[in-house]
Write a protein that holds these residues in place. Structure first.
Motif, PDB file in Angstrom:
ATOM      1  N   ARG A  80       0.849  -1.195   0.000  1.00  0.00           N
ATOM      2  CA  ARG A  80       0.000   0.000   0.000  1.00  0.00           C
ATOM      3  C   ARG A  80       0.880   1.239   0.000  1.00  0.00           C
ATOM      4  O   ARG A  80       1.794   1.372   0.812  1.00  0.00           O
ATOM      5  CB  ARG A  80      -0.902  -0.014   1.243  1.00  0.00           C
ATOM      6  CG  ARG A  80      -1.820   1.173   1.399  1.00  0.00           C
ATOM      7  CD  ARG A  80      -2.665   1.004   2.652  1.00  0.00           C
ATOM      8  NE  ARG A  80      -3.473  -0.222   2.566  1.00  0.00           N
ATOM      9  CZ  ARG A  80      -4.066  -0.780   3.621  1.00  0.00           C
ATOM     10  NH1 ARG A  80      -3.899  -0.282   4.837  1.00  0.00           N
ATOM     11  NH2 ARG A  80      -4.807  -1.857   3.458  1.00  0.00           N
TER      12      ARG A  80
ATOM     13  N   ASP B 149       0.697   5.745  -7.075  1.00  0.00           N
ATOM     14  CA  ASP B 149       0.502   4.567  -7.925  1.00  0.00           C
ATOM     15  C   ASP B 149       1.766   3.711  -8.055  1.00  0.00           C
ATOM     16  O   ASP B 149       1.932   2.976  -9.030  1.00  0.00           O
ATOM     17  CB  ASP B 149       0.027   5.006  -9.311  1.00  0.00           C
ATOM     18  CG  ASP B 149       1.019   5.932 -10.002  1.00  0.00           C
ATOM     19  OD1 ASP B 149       2.035   6.302  -9.372  1.00  0.00           O
ATOM     20  OD2 ASP B 149       0.777   6.305 -11.164  1.00  0.00           O
TER      21      ASP B 149
ATOM     22  N   GLU C 113      -7.547  -0.790  -3.860  1.00  0.00           N
ATOM     23  CA  GLU C 113      -6.468   0.102  -4.277  1.00  0.00           C
ATOM     24  C   GLU C 113      -5.089  -0.467  -3.966  1.00  0.00           C
ATOM     25  O   GLU C 113      -4.080   0.142  -4.313  1.00  0.00           O
ATOM     26  CB  GLU C 113      -6.619   1.452  -3.559  1.00  0.00           C
ATOM     27  CG  GLU C 113      -7.889   2.209  -3.904  1.00  0.00           C
ATOM     28  CD  GLU C 113      -7.926   2.596  -5.378  1.00  0.00           C
ATOM     29  OE1 GLU C 113      -6.879   3.038  -5.901  1.00  0.00           O
ATOM     30  OE2 GLU C 113      -8.986   2.456  -5.998  1.00  0.00           O
TER      31      GLU C 113
END
Length: 478
Positions: free
Chosen positions: A279, A283, A305
């Motif tokens: 995480r 990006d 995500e």
């Protein structure tokens, strides 16, 4: 001199002019391959920039990319739209606006071929044939990385290695590879004692490094670094294809449609696996994850995500993987700088426990994100069960439980300036032993008993009752 129109006249390239017909007289100095969304640090005047448009995701992305080329004085942009079903219209418009000739590269033409033909054209224009060494090196342009490195080592007369941004030896022609940490990221090449290190530029934010076992290298090392970049791009395409095949697994793992067992079987993973989750606030997570599991057998994708990998938990999984990952991240941070990175590890588990292992990895990443170290790596199996369970609870639930169970005690401490909450915590952590807790708090055991009795009264609970102790301790952890 070699002009932009010269490239259009090379029959093997089959280039098509999309815009900039009045600008074909620009002189070309060299060719540079990139997929960076902002290539401004690495491009220079007179270059032909070659790109597969992997940086383009939506209309509007072309403007900053092409503007950077224009500011640098780039001669032309050569692009292949294989992954975008042709060159997007806004790339054409941006090139027209910034006066950058745009050449379309056929989707079936290898970038290695384009690079080789341009290099040969530039060499011929300078009145000399490329050296025998360069010719021999170019013949291996589309070979595997080990073959390319062995040819490079032969021509340079020195051993060669390719290192990743985490310090991993991707390939090499000799043992005793240099350290990636020796690279000065601000220089085009770094000479460290008997080694030369060159960053391999390209589409990636995490660089590879070409290391040559000699302090003296010429242009041929730069040529080799460029070919290493093309080899990396080819390897990435293979990995992306494998990732697409694993998409049903991560869809099912995230609670979406599909049969998890069937999707898992289709990936060919081992019976026992681990789940690794990365995480980051930007990006970069997917690229970091791919690098961290590069030497393992893994399928990678996304859970929400977060970048996620399902990794075979076989003999290739190092028992100290978490420590190795932390060290690798520290090298990346030295080379390019990293935002906060949280890595969680779940499992081992079979397919029946895969969703649980994924949840464990998520909660381990959550624990890592709350630690002061900005590069956190946490394995679920290293977290006490009560902490793992508390970490999995939503923030609102944890606040609610804390207020309901401890509210009166917290209010009393705030009003009276006492610290009964700490007394209760130490008492429970000392296995409810008044003697041990009194020693830890440096008070008399009778004082400790009085404080526990007072806390029990305020809480309306019996702190000598084991289930009650569990509830209170979990509320303290929340």
């Amino acid at each position: 001199m070699t002009l932009v129109r010269t490239l259009l006249e090379i029959p093997e390239l089959r280039l098509r002019l999309r815009t900039g017909s009045a600008l074909l007289g620009r002189e070309i100095s060299r060719i540079y391959v990139t997929e960076l969304p902002d290539p401004s640090r690495y491009v220079s005047a007179g270059e032909v920039v070659l790109t597969g448009l992997l940086w383009w995701r939506q209309p509007g992305d072309a403007e900053p990319f092409v503007a950077a080329l224009a500011r640098a004085g780039v001669a032309a942009l050569a692009a292949s739209g294989a992954d975008t079903e042709g060159i997007p219209d806004d790339v054409v418009r941006a090139c027209a606006q910034h006066r950058i000739p745009l050449l379309e590269v056929p989707s079936d033409l290898s970038f290695a071929v384009v690079t080789e033909r341009v290099v040969l054209a530039l060499a011929a224009d300078r009145g000399r044939e490329p050296s025998g060494a360069r010719k021999r090196l170019l013949t291996t342009a589309e070979a595997s990385l080990p073959v390319l490195l062995h040819q490079g080592a032969r021509e340079l007369g020195a051993p060669c290695w390719v290192l990743s941004a985490t310090g991993r030896v991707v390939a090499g022609t000799a043992p005793d590879a240099p350290s990636a940490e020796w690279l000065n990221p601000e220089r085009e090449r770094t000479v460290h004692e008997r080694y030369t290190l060159l960053p391999v530029r390209g589409r990636f934010r995490l660089p590879w490094i070409l290391a040559v076992g000699s302090p003296e290298t010429g242009d041929l090392a730069d040529e080799l670094a460029g070919l290493v970049g093309l080899a990396r791009a080819r390897a990435e395409q293979v990995r992306r294809t494998a990732d697409r095949a694993a998409e049903p697994l991560f869809t099912a793992l995230g609670g979406g449609s599909g049969d998890l067992a069937a999707a898992f079987a289709a990936t060919g993973r081992a019976e026992s696996v681990r789940v690794v989750l990365v995480r980051t606030p930007d990006d970069l997570a997917a690229e970091l994850l791919a690098e961290l599991v590069a030497d393992l057998s893994a399928s990678t994708g996304f859970l929400g995500e977060d970048a996620c990998a399902v990794v075979d938990a076989d003999e290739r999984w190092p028992s100290d993987w978490a420590t190795m990952a932390r060290h690798g991240l520290s090298i990346v941070d030295h080379l390019v700088g990293l935002p906060r990175v949280s890595v969680g590890i779940g499992g081992p588990a079979t397919v029946d426990g895969l969703r649980g292992a994924a949840q464990e990895a998520r909660q381990a990443a959550e624990v890592a994100s709350r630690r002061p170290d900005p590069l956190g790596v946490v394995a679920g199996e290293d977290i006490a069960v009560h902490r793992l369970l508390v970490a999995g609870a939503p923030d609102e639930l944890r606040r609610s439980v804390r207020a309901r169970v401890l509210g009166d005690l917290l209010a009393y401490d705030a009003a009276q300036g006492t610290d009964l909450v700490r007394t209760v915590r130490v008492f429970l952590e000392c296995s409810s032993s008044p003697t041990a807790a009194a020693k830890a708090l440096h008070v008399h055991v009778n004082t400790l008993r009085y404080r526990i009795a007072r806390a029990s009264e305020l809480l309306g609970l019996d702190l000598n009752d084991f289930p009650t102790q569990v509830d209170v301790y979990l509320a303290l952890q929340a």
